[in-house]
Write a protein that holds these residues in place. Structure first.
Motif, PDB file in Angstrom:
ATOM      1  N   TYR A   1      76.917 -47.378  39.555  1.00 19.29           N
ATOM      2  CA  TYR A   1      78.222 -47.519  40.191  1.00 19.29           C
ATOM      3  C   TYR A   1      78.141 -46.946  41.597  1.00 19.29           C
ATOM      4  O   TYR A   1      77.138 -46.316  41.976  1.00 19.29           O
ATOM      5  CB  TYR A   1      79.318 -46.805  39.380  1.00 19.29           C
ATOM      6  CG  TYR A   1      79.142 -45.318  39.296  1.00 19.29           C
ATOM      7  CD1 TYR A   1      79.870 -44.466  40.130  1.00 19.29           C
ATOM      8  CD2 TYR A   1      78.246 -44.753  38.398  1.00 19.29           C
ATOM      9  CE1 TYR A   1      79.702 -43.099  40.066  1.00 19.29           C
ATOM     10  CE2 TYR A   1      78.078 -43.396  38.322  1.00 19.29           C
ATOM     11  CZ  TYR A   1      78.806 -42.569  39.161  1.00 19.29           C
ATOM     12  OH  TYR A   1      78.621 -41.214  39.101  1.00 19.29           O
TER      13      TYR A   1
ATOM     14  N   ILE B   1      80.518 -45.277  45.066  1.00 20.32           N
ATOM     15  CA  ILE B   1      81.738 -44.837  45.725  1.00 20.32           C
ATOM     16  C   ILE B   1      81.440 -44.773  47.209  1.00 20.32           C
ATOM     17  O   ILE B   1      80.570 -44.015  47.634  1.00 20.32           O
ATOM     18  CB  ILE B   1      82.207 -43.452  45.229  1.00 20.32           C
ATOM     19  CG1 ILE B   1      82.494 -43.505  43.732  1.00 20.32           C
ATOM     20  CG2 ILE B   1      83.431 -42.978  45.990  1.00 20.32           C
ATOM     21  CD1 ILE B   1      82.850 -42.165  43.137  1.00 20.32           C
TER      22      ILE B   1
ATOM     23  N   GLU C   1      85.883 -47.683  44.945  1.00 25.78           N
ATOM     24  CA  GLU C   1      84.869 -47.540  43.907  1.00 25.78           C
ATOM     25  C   GLU C   1      84.406 -48.886  43.378  1.00 25.78           C
ATOM     26  O   GLU C   1      85.200 -49.762  43.062  1.00 25.78           O
ATOM     27  CB  GLU C   1      85.450 -46.715  42.759  1.00 25.78           C
ATOM     28  CG  GLU C   1      84.499 -46.558  41.582  1.00 25.78           C
ATOM     29  CD  GLU C   1      85.138 -45.794  40.455  1.00 25.78           C
ATOM     30  OE1 GLU C   1      84.495 -45.645  39.402  1.00 25.78           O
ATOM     31  OE2 GLU C   1      86.290 -45.353  40.614  1.00 25.78           O
TER      32      GLU C   1
ATOM     33  N   ARG D   1      83.207 -50.057  40.243  1.00 30.84           N
ATOM     34  CA  ARG D   1      83.194 -49.488  38.895  1.00 30.84           C
ATOM     35  C   ARG D   1      81.993 -49.939  38.090  1.00 30.84           C
ATOM     36  O   ARG D   1      81.643 -49.328  37.074  1.00 30.84           O
ATOM     37  CB  ARG D   1      84.482 -49.824  38.155  1.00 30.84           C
ATOM     38  CG  ARG D   1      84.724 -51.299  37.875  1.00 30.84           C
ATOM     39  CD  ARG D   1      86.026 -51.456  37.096  1.00 30.84           C
ATOM     40  NE  ARG D   1      86.307 -52.812  36.716  1.00 30.84           N
ATOM     41  CZ  ARG D   1      87.005 -53.667  37.441  1.00 30.84           C
ATOM     42  NH1 ARG D   1      87.481 -53.289  38.600  1.00 30.84           N
ATOM     43  NH2 ARG D   1      87.231 -54.895  37.016  1.00 30.84           N
TER      44      ARG D   1
ATOM     45  N   HIS E   1      82.353 -47.653  33.272  1.00 37.94           N
ATOM     46  CA  HIS E   1      81.230 -48.115  34.081  1.00 37.94           C
ATOM     47  C   HIS E   1      80.222 -48.922  33.272  1.00 37.94           C
ATOM     48  O   HIS E   1      79.285 -49.471  33.851  1.00 37.94           O
ATOM     49  CB  HIS E   1      80.500 -46.934  34.724  1.00 37.94           C
ATOM     50  CG  HIS E   1      81.331 -46.159  35.705  1.00 37.94           C
ATOM     51  ND1 HIS E   1      81.975 -46.754  36.761  1.00 37.94           N
ATOM     52  CD2 HIS E   1      81.617 -44.847  35.779  1.00 37.94           C
ATOM     53  CE1 HIS E   1      82.624 -45.817  37.450  1.00 37.94           C
ATOM     54  NE2 HIS E   1      82.432 -44.664  36.872  1.00 37.94           N
TER      55      HIS E   1
END
Length: 390
Positions: free
Chosen positions: A143, A145, A155, A157, A312
């Protein structure tokens, strides 16, 4: 007449061929730990450090840990009548620590969220040598960010990379991410940043790598195929043909088949729900792709399989013989404002939804860690945690 040959007498070139067929990094670690000859036959796995537009892609792995098989009659007599296992998500150090018997320093996480499991001092091993257990790698979670194109993108995900082999190299990597704000985005080696793809007005729910291909599912239950040039093509009609689908769809692979899990929220809450409150999941429907006829078949019984739907990652586990997990169930997390949310269980048989912590017979695969994990040989309790979990 065929003659069996002891593994120690295999030609070195066969060891290399076998090693290069391994599917997961953990299998490579264990293969190289057998002996010095096997270790020298294939190189260690080097994790690809993906950084797109300056934003690193984080990676964690979900494992199923089981005690090693008994090596003596005394050990066999002490084995429990049912299988014991612990499902855990970890971020760990490099492979050499495992091969030298030191284990890798690990950071354990709730398998269904990004929340770390914080143990009090002395109640959990500082290192976890995976060679001490039977280890099955269930899922590699990625994942992100960060930002995209210089503007805040929020984000991602879920991030999926192909090829998903432990021998993949950066120059061959194809990456697709599903973002909260802008839907799907893609990247390949040589690109400076993410590129948006698909219909910007479409709300994509989930993403999966299945048989070496990318697939996505949208809010209407339509599954899309993403080709190697990042063109997106409708792969199948909506899983719910009458148009009365649920509120979110998940993609899961189990036993080599592709499944769509459709979640339905409690409609009775809809009119009177207060601002900021979380509507409860009331039902799930499961569909399996019928590849011969190109249609989705609704599945009402998962048998000995349990599905796990995280924020996730989504994966399946065969729980045949397990004493701490019930098959034909769906484990999922409700994010209700509490740190990390609450894990709940949907039973496909009676269509009930229960909190996992209220059903110990269904929770033990997640908590508590079994006694053979704890450093003092005593099973951990909720009091071993710095803060409540599950």
């Amino acid at each position: 007449m065929e003659r069996s040959v002891p593994w120690s007498e295999l030609q070195p070139e066969l060891w290399s061929m076998i090693g290069k067929k391994l599917d997961t990094g953990m299998d490579v670690v264990r293969f190289r730990s057998v002996c010095s000859s096997w270790r020298s036959s294939i190189p260690p796995v080097s994790e690809l450090e993906l950084g797109i537009g300056g934003d690193p892609i984080y990676q964690r792995r979900v494992y199923l840990l089981e005690p090693p098989p008994p090596t003596s009659p005394e050990d066999d007599s002490r084995c429990p009548p049912s299988r014991e296992g612990w499902l855990i998500k970890i971020a760990e150090d490099d492979e050499d620590d495992h091969l030298r018997g030191r284990g890798g320093r690990v950071r354990p996480f709730n398998p269904l969220s990004s929340r770390p499991i914080l143990f009090k001092g002395g109640t959990f091993p500082k290192v976890l040598c995976t060679l001490d257990y039977r280890v099955t790698e269930i899922f590699v979670e990625r994942y992100l960010i960060g930002e995209i194109g210089g503007s805040c993108h929020g984000e991602a995900r879920k991030v999926i990379m192909l090829p998903d082999s432990p021998w993949a190299v950066l120059e061959e990597a194809l990456v697709v991410g599903i973002f909260w704000e802008r839907g799907l985005a893609c990247w390949k080696h040589g690109d400076e940043h993410w590129y948006a793809m698909g219909d910007s007005s479409c709300q994509y729910d989930d993403l999966i790598a299945y048989k070496g291909q990318f697939y996505a599912v949208d809010r209407f239950g339509i599954v899309w195929w993403i080709d190697p040039s990042f063109e997106i093509v409708q792969y199948s009609p909506p899983v719910c043909g009458d148009g009365n689908g649920g509120d979110r769809n998940y993609l899961v692979e189990s036993g080599g088949d592709l499944y769509v899990v459709d979640r339905y929220l409690d409609e009775s809450q809809f009119s009177g729900i207060r601002a900021g409150a979380v509507r409860k999941a009331a039902d799930f429907k499961v569909y399996r792709l019928n590849q011969e006829w190109g249609k989705w078949d609704e599945i009402r019984n998962l048998g000995d399989v349990a599905l796990f739907l995280g924020n996730h990652s989504c994966f399946s586990v065969s729980v045949r013989g397990f004493g701490g997990c019930k098959g034909n169930c769906i484990y999922f997390t409700v994010f209700d404002g509490t740190p990390g949310g609450k894990v709940k269980v949907f039973d496909m048989e009676d269509r009930s939804v229960k909190r996992a912590s209220d059903s110990p017979d269904r929770l033990r695969i997640l908590w508590p860690p079994p006694a053979w994990i704890a450093p003092n040989g005593v099973a951990l309790s909720p009091y071993s945690l710095k803060e409540p979990l599950f």
